[in-house]
Design an enzyme around this catalytic site. Structure first.
Site, PDB file in Angstrom:
ATOM      1  N   HIS A 187       0.831  -1.211   0.000  1.00 65.27           N
ATOM      2  CA  HIS A 187       0.000   0.000   0.000  1.00 65.27           C
ATOM      3  C   HIS A 187       0.865   1.261   0.000  1.00 65.27           C
ATOM      4  CE1 HIS A 187      -2.291  -3.329   1.793  1.00 65.27           C
ATOM      5  NE2 HIS A 187      -3.379  -2.737   1.393  1.00 65.27           N
TER       6      HIS A 187
ATOM      7  N   GLY B 230      -3.451  -3.847  11.554  1.00 70.09           N
ATOM      8  CA  GLY B 230      -3.847  -4.307  10.229  1.00 70.09           C
ATOM      9  C   GLY B 230      -5.339  -4.589  10.214  1.00 70.09           C
TER      10      GLY B 230
ATOM     11  N   GLY C 241     -10.050   6.511   7.357  1.00 62.87           N
ATOM     12  CA  GLY C 241     -11.040   5.454   7.118  1.00 62.87           C
ATOM     13  C   GLY C 241     -11.404   4.729   8.391  1.00 62.87           C
TER      14      GLY C 241
ATOM     15  N   ARG D 193     -17.199 -18.424  39.208  1.00 66.26           N
ATOM     16  CA  ARG D 193     -16.886 -17.009  38.923  1.00 66.26           C
ATOM     17  C   ARG D 193     -16.394 -16.310  40.196  1.00 66.26           C
ATOM     18  NH1 ARG D 193     -22.201 -13.503  39.266  1.00 66.26           N
ATOM     19  NH2 ARG D 193     -23.598 -14.986  40.265  1.00 66.26           N
TER      20      ARG D 193
ATOM     21  N   SER E 239     -20.341  -9.050  38.790  1.00 69.61           N
ATOM     22  CA  SER E 239     -20.812 -10.333  38.242  1.00 69.61           C
ATOM     23  C   SER E 239     -19.647 -11.258  37.942  1.00 69.61           C
ATOM     24  CB  SER E 239     -21.615 -10.105  36.960  1.00 69.61           C
ATOM     25  OG  SER E 239     -22.857  -9.511  37.242  1.00 69.61           O
TER      26      SER E 239
ATOM     27  N   GLU F  35     -16.202  -3.485  25.275  1.00 72.07           N
ATOM     28  CA  GLU F  35     -15.369  -4.683  25.338  1.00 72.07           C
ATOM     29  C   GLU F  35     -14.204  -4.646  24.362  1.00 72.07           C
ATOM     30  OE1 GLU F  35     -18.649  -4.572  24.961  1.00 72.07           O
ATOM     31  OE2 GLU F  35     -19.402  -5.285  26.886  1.00 72.07           O
TER      32      GLU F  35
ATOM     33  N   ASP G  46     -32.333 -14.532  32.621  1.00 74.12           N
ATOM     34  CA  ASP G  46     -31.965 -13.368  31.820  1.00 74.12           C
ATOM     35  C   ASP G  46     -32.105 -13.622  30.319  1.00 74.12           C
ATOM     36  OD1 ASP G  46     -31.603 -11.432  33.712  1.00 74.12           O
ATOM     37  OD2 ASP G  46     -29.434 -11.638  33.850  1.00 74.12           O
TER      38      ASP G  46
ATOM     39  N   GLN H 197     -27.830 -13.098  27.091  1.00 70.20           N
ATOM     40  CA  GLN H 197     -26.810 -13.046  28.145  1.00 70.20           C
ATOM     41  C   GLN H 197     -26.036 -14.359  28.287  1.00 70.20           C
ATOM     42  OE1 GLN H 197     -27.086  -9.760  29.770  1.00 70.20           O
ATOM     43  NE2 GLN H 197     -28.457  -9.688  28.023  1.00 70.20           N
TER      44      GLN H 197
ATOM     45  N   ARG I 269     -22.309 -19.144  36.422  1.00 75.32           N
ATOM     46  CA  ARG I 269     -23.058 -18.273  37.338  1.00 75.32           C
ATOM     47  C   ARG I 269     -23.510 -18.993  38.604  1.00 75.32           C
ATOM     48  NH1 ARG I 269     -28.509 -16.916  38.089  1.00 75.32           N
ATOM     49  NH2 ARG I 269     -28.781 -14.854  39.005  1.00 75.32           N
TER      50      ARG I 269
END
Lengths: 628, 628
Positions: free
Chosen positions: B39, B125, B158, B325, B352, B373, B430, B434, B480
Site C-alpha cells: 500500500h 492491520g 477510514g 466465577r 458479576s 469490550e 436473563d 446473556q 453463574r
C-alpha cells in the site's frame, strides 16, 4: 397510541401521560418482584419517556403493531424489558394479565426482548446495538420503502460507551436519517458503579452534535419537556432536515420510589416481596390485578427471505478461472435483477468482496457501511426486519469484529446473509491480520446458520442463489485467488450436501476438503493415483448443516479412513465438523488425519503458505499414505 | 530520534525532516514495487508525519527501541507498514538493506506490522484498534510505571468509522491520558471510495473535542505545522492538562507523486515497475541502493507473564458451595497480592465477574473499562506490552464483541488473560442474549490460546493461578450458579490434563463434561450405577490444549463408547474437541453421543433449561443407555 394522535400536548394529555408512566412503573415493580429477577430500577428511570413514546408519539395500531406503516420502537437498553412489556400491554398489544408470565419458560416475555413478541423487530440485551438496528429500519423506510414510518430507539447511558453506538451515529447522519430519533436515558448508574459521564447529559449531547445530529438535553422526568422534544421530530425544524434527532434525558434510576431512586446496589435486583408494598405506596393508587393470561401471542419467526424465479446459471466453462469472491459478486448482481428485495451493505471493501457488482447494477440498493462492521451487521438486521434480504460483506477476518452482532441476529431470528472473503492463508502477502482462519468456527456456532464454502465459480454462483432463498442466517466463505471451474451449469448443490469428485471401488481413504484445499486435494489425488493409491475426494461445499449420513456412507465405502484439509484453524472448522459428524453417525474410523493451519501465519506467497502450513497437495498425499 | 532532541525546530531541522520524509516516500515506493504488493499511497500521505515523529518527537535509542523509557509508536493504520519499516531502518533499528525483504516469507517485515519487529508493541492491520493499544500503554506509563514515556498513535481517516476508536477516545479522556497523542492521516481515500468525511478534518476534530481531547486540525504536509502541533504535547498547554492530544492532519494519498496524489484506484497497489522511475524522478535525488540484508532481527516473542511464588490453595472444603466465577475473583485478588504485575480491566460487570475482589484489595491495579469490550481487550494488549499480566473480564457472551481484538492479540503474541462469566443456559432467566454459548468455539480457534473450564471453586482457583503463569493468551470460562467443591487442596491441575472422577474396571462408557454439566454427569453416574450401568466420568477442565493421548487411553479402557455433554452449542465446543482428538489419536469409537445446546435458548430457571436443552442428568443417562 392510536387514541392520542394530537401533535401538541394539552395539560390533559400531559397528565394522562404522567399517569400512564406511573402505571408502567407499578407494572415494572410488580412483575419483576413476582419473577424474582429482572431490572426494575432501569424501568423506573425510563418510564416517562416510554409513556410519551407509546401513548403520544408513536403511530401504530396495537392490534397490528407490525403493520408496514406502524412506527417502530427499539429498546436498545434491553434489560428494561418489563417496561416495554408494560407499555405494550397497556397499549393493548396483548392482555395485561400476560405480564404476570414475565421470565417464565412458557412465556415469550423473556428477560430481554426478542422478536417472538409482536412489535419487536430485533433482540436486544447485548448493549449498544439498537441504534444500528434502528438506523437500518430508518434507512429502509426512507430510501427503499419511501414511507413515513418513524423509528424511535431508547438507549441507556451505560451503553453509550459501546463504539457500536458511534458507528451508528455516524452512519445515520451520513445517510440523513431524519426519520430516526434516539433517546438516551441518562440515569448515571451502570451495573457496577456510576457511568463514565454520570449525569452529564451535555457531554453526550455534544458528541451527538459533533456527529451531525440535532441534539437536545432535557429533564427526563419532565413530561412537558419530553413531549416537546419528541414533537420537534415531526415539526418544521427537523422534517426533511437530513438530521437524525437525539434527546439526552437526565433521569434517576429507580425514580418514583424513594428508597430506590439514584441508589447504588439495585441494578438487576427486584424489590423483595416484603418491601413491595412500601414501594407501591409511593406510586399509589395501584390498579387492581388483571386476570392472569398465559396464552402466548408469540409470533411465528424465521422471516420470509426474498422469493424470486430461478436464476439461469452463469456461463463459466469447465476450467474457467475465476475467484469464488468474484463469482459471488456477479451472482449477487444477477439476484438483485430478479428480486427487488436483495440489498447489500459493505465495509469499504466492495472492490475486494465484489459487492460492487451489485452497486454498479443497482446503486439504490447498495449501502456503503464504511469501516464499521458492527454497525454494518446490525443495519442488516434492521433491513431484514423490514422484509429485505441484505447481503453484508467484508473480509472473513473482519466479520469477527461483529461476532456479537451476528450472535444477536440469530436471537433476532433474522435472515441476514453474510459473505466473508479473503479466507485463509491463501491470501498471501498481506499477512495474518487479513486472513480469516476462525470464520468457520464462528459461524458454525451460530444457531441455525448455514455455512457454505464454494470451491469454484459455478458452485459460488449457485450457492449464493441458495443463500438468498434460505430462511435464517447464512454465511458464504469466499477465496481470494482464482480457481478453475469444476462444475457444469446443470450441477445442483443441495443444502445439506457434498460432491464426490473422485471415486473408485478401490478407494481406501476419503479426502474431504472445500475451497482452495479442494484443488490441493485433487492434485494429491492425481499424485496418489500415479502411485497406485486410490482415494475418494469430496467437496464439502455445505459445512453446516452437514450431511452426516451421506458422508458416513462414503467414508465407510472407502475403508473408514479419512483425511480432512482446510485453510482454517483446526478448531471448530471443517475437520472437526466432519469428524464429529462421523463419530455421532456411528462410523468406527480406522484412521483419521486432520490437516489445518496451526499457529500464527505469516506473509508469503499463497503457494508458499499452503505448503508451510501443511495444507498443500504434498501434505495431503503424505497424510493419506501415513494412514494406509 | 536521539540525534534531534531539541523541542522547538529550526529551519535546518525542518528541512532535515522534509528531506527524511522524501526518503521515506522513496523507500515506500521502491520496496512495494519490488514486493509486487502493498500500500504505497497510504505511506506517501503519512510520510511527513512519520518523519516528524521518528526524527524529531520520539525519544528512543534505535539500538534499544524496546527499552522501558523509550517512547512508543503504534501504527494503527497497519497497511502503511512500509513507511514504518522505512522510518525504523532510517533511524537505525535495522539495516536499510533489510527493507528489500518486505513481505517475503523469510522476513519479519510482513504486509502488516507485528511485534516480531523490534519497537512494535502490537500487531495492527485490523483497523481501529491501535488507539486502544496506545491508551493501554499510556495508562500503564502514567498510572502503573509512573514514567515519562509518551505514546504516539497514527490512525487513518477510514478507520475513524470504527466504533473501537471512539471507545478508546472516551477511555483515554476519562483516564486523563495526557501522555497520549493520536494523529489522524486524513487523506480522504478509503479502499473502495472516498471516506465518509472526505477531507473534512474539522468533523473529526469536533468529535475528538467532544470526547474531551485537545484537538487541532493542520495541513499534514506542512512540516512546520506538524512539528508545532506535536511539540504542544510536551509544552505548557498540555503537560499535566489531563487531556490526550489529537492532531487531525489533512493529507493527500499518494502525496509527492503527481500521478498518484489524491487519485482513485491506487489503494493497495504498488507502482508498476515500468512506472517507478517516473515516480522516483519526482522525488529525486534517489539515494543509492543499500546492500541487501537478509538477516532477520526478529524478536523472540511470547512474552513473559508474571512470575511469583506459588499461591496457597483456598480453604474450600469438599462440598462447599461457591460459584466458579466467585472463586476466580478471589483467586485474582490473592494473585495480585503476591504479584505486582497482575492487573484487571472489566466492562462494568465487576460485581458479576467478581473482578471486584481485585479492585477492593488493589484499587490502583483495577481499571474500569465501562461497557466497551473492544477497547477493554486492546487496552489489555497495551498493558501486556508493558510487562503486566492483565485479566480482562466480562460475561462470556459479550467477549464475542471483541473477537477481532482477541484475534489480533494472538497475532500480537500478547499474554492477556480473559475471563468469561455467565456461560451457558445455566444463567437462567436473563435469557439468550446473556448466555455465552459460542465462547469455547471462539477461544479454541485462537492460535496458542489455552481454554480452561473449571467445575468447582478449587479448580477455578488453581486454574486462575495457572493462567497467570502461562505464556500467551488464555481464557477461563466461569459459571453463574454455585456448585459444590469437588477437589481437595492438594489436587493439581496440569495443563493439558483432565480428572477421572468416577471409574471402575467394569466401565462400558465414558462421560466427558466440564463446568455445570460435570455435576449433571455425576448425577447421571449415580443413577446409572443404581441401574447397574458402570460409566467413567471425566472432568475436562482443560479444553485446550487437549490431552488427546490420555483421553484415548481412558475411552479405550471403557468400551470405546463416549458421551460428551456441555453447556455450549455443539459446534466448536468440548464435544467436537474430544471427538476430533479421539479420531486423530486412532481411537475406533464403538459409539458416540454429543449432548449440547441446540437452537436459540430461552428464559427459564437453570434446571428447567438444562433439561429443556438436553444436557441434564436425565439426558446424559438416556444417552449412555442408548449406546450400550
Amino acid at each position: 397510541m392510536a387514541a392520542m394522535p394530537q401533535p401538541s400536548a394539552t395539560d390533559q394529555t400531559l397528565n394522562a401521560l404522567r399517569d400512564k408512566a406511573r402505571i408502567l412503573r407499578i407494572h415494572s415493580l410488580v412483575t419483576t418482584t413476582r419473577a424474582g429477577s429482572g431490572h426494575p430500577t432501569t424501568c423506573l428511570s425510563a418510564a416517562d419517556i416510554v409513556s410519551a413514546l407509546f401513548f403520544h408519539a408513536m403511530r401504530f395500531d396495537p392490534a397490528r403493531p407490525d403493520a408496514p406503516d406502524a412506527d417502530r420502537f427499539v429498546l436498545s437498553k434491553g434489560h428494561a424489558a418489563p417496561l416495554l412489556y408494560a407499555a405494550q400491554a397497556e397499549a393493548g398489544v396483548y392482555p395485561l394479565g400476560r405480564l404476570s408470565t414475565l421470565r417464565q419458560f412458557s412465556s415469550e416475555l423473556e428477560g430481554h426482548p426478542t422478536p417472538l413478541i409482536p412489535g419487536v423487530d430485533a433482540a436486544t440485551g447485548s448493549l449498544g446495538q439498537g441504534l444500528s438496528v434502528g438506523a437500518g429500519m430508518a434507512l429502509s423506510a426512507k430510501r427503499l420503502e419511501k414511507n413515513a414510518v418513524r423509528v424511535y430507539v431508547l438507549l441507556g447511558d451505560g451503553e453509550m460507551a459501546e463504539g457500536n453506538v458511534w458507528e451508528a451515529a455516524a452512519f445515520a447522519a451520513h445517510y440523513s436519517l431524519d426519520n430516526l430519533t434516539a433517546i438516551v436515558d441518562v440515569n448515571a448508574l451502570g451495573q457496577s458503579e456510576r457511568t463514565m459521564y454520570r449525569h452529564d447529559a451535555e457531554s453526550h449531547r455534544r458528541r451527538f452534535e459533533a456527529a451531525g445530529w440535532d441534539a437536545v438535553a432535557i429533564d427526563g422526568h419532565d413530561m412537558a419537556a419530553i413531549v416537546r422534544a419528541i414533537d420537534r421530530a415531526r415539526g418544521p425544524e427537523l422534517t426533511r432536515s437530513g438530521r437524525p434527532q437525539a434527546i439526552l434525558a437526565r433521569t434517576e434510576k429507580g425514580h418514583g420510589v424513594s428508597f430506590l431512586a439514584d441508589k447504588d446496589g439495585w441494578h438487576g435486583k427486584p424489590v423483595p416481596q416484603a418491601d413491595l408494598p412500601r414501594a407501591l405506596a409511593e406510586l399509589a393508587p395501584v390498579p387492581s390485578e388483571p386476570p392472569a393470561d398465559t396464552r402466548s401471542r408469540a409470533r411465528a419467526t424465521g422471516g420470509a427471505p426474498a422469493d424470486f424465479p430461478p436464476l439461469a446459471p452463469p456461463d463459466y466453462a469447465l476450467g474457467f478461472q475465476i475467484a469464488t469472491r468474484e463469482a459471488y459478486g456477479k451472482a449477487l448482481a444477477r439476484l438483485a435483477a430478479v428480486s427487488p428485495r436483495i440489498v447489500a451493505v459493505d465495509a469499504d471493501v466492495k472492490n475486494s468482496t465484489f459487492s460492487e457488482y451489485l452497486e454498479k447494477a443497482h446503486a439504490d440498493r447498495f449501502f456503503q457501511g464504511y469501516i464499521a462492521e458492527q454497525n454494518m451487521v446490525s443495519v442488516g438486521v434492521g433491513l431484514a426486519a423490514r422484509g429485505y434480504t441484505p447481503f453484508v460483506a467484508s473480509f472473513a477476518c473482519f466479520l469477527s469484529r461483529a461476532y456479537d452482532q451476528v450472535r444477536m441476529a440469530a436471537i433476532s431470528r433474522s435472515h441476514i446473509k453474510l459473505c466473508g472473503s479473503h479466507c485463509g492463508v491463501s491470501i498471501g502477502e498481506d499477512g495474518p491480520s487479513q486472513m480469516g482462519l476462525e470464520d468457520l468456527a464462528m459461524f458454525r456456532a451460530i444457531p441455525g446458520a448455514a455455512v457454505l464454502y464454494p470451491s469454484d465459480g459455478m458452485s459460488a454462483d449457485r450457492l449464493t442463489e441458495s443463500l438468498a432463498r434460505l430462511p435464517g442466517i447464512g454465511y458464504i466463505r469466499t477465496t481470494r485467488p482464482k480457481t478453475p471451474t469444476l462444475y457444469g451449469a446443470s450441477e445442483k448443490f443441495p443444502i445439506p450436501g457434498f460432491k464426490v469428485l473422485r471415486q473408485s471401488p478401490q478407494d481406501r481413504v476419503t479426502i474431504i476438503a472445500a475451497g482452495i484445499t479442494l484443488h490441493e486435494a485433487l492434485k494429491a489425488h492425481a499424485e496418489l493415483a500415479a502411485q497406485g493409491v486410490a482415494a475418494r475426494v469430496i467437496d464439502l461445499y455445505c459445512v453446516k448443516p452437514i450431511d452426516a449420513e451421506g458422508l458416513a456412507k462414503e467414508v465407510r465405502a472407502a475403508g473408514a479412513r479419512v483425511v480432512t484439509v482446510e485453510d482454517h484453524f483446526a478448531e471448530g472448522g471443517l475437520g472437526e465438523a466432519v469428524l464429529a459428524a462421523l463419530a455421532t453417525s456411528g462410523v468406527s474410523l480406522a484412521a483419521a488425519r486432520r490437516l489445518a493451519v496451526a499457529g500464527v501465519p505469516h506473509s508469503g506467497t499463497a503457494d508458499e503458505l499452503l505448503d508451510a502450513f501443511g495444507i498443500s497437495a504434498k501434505h495431503i498425499a503424505a497424510a493419506v499414505k501415513s494412514i494406509l
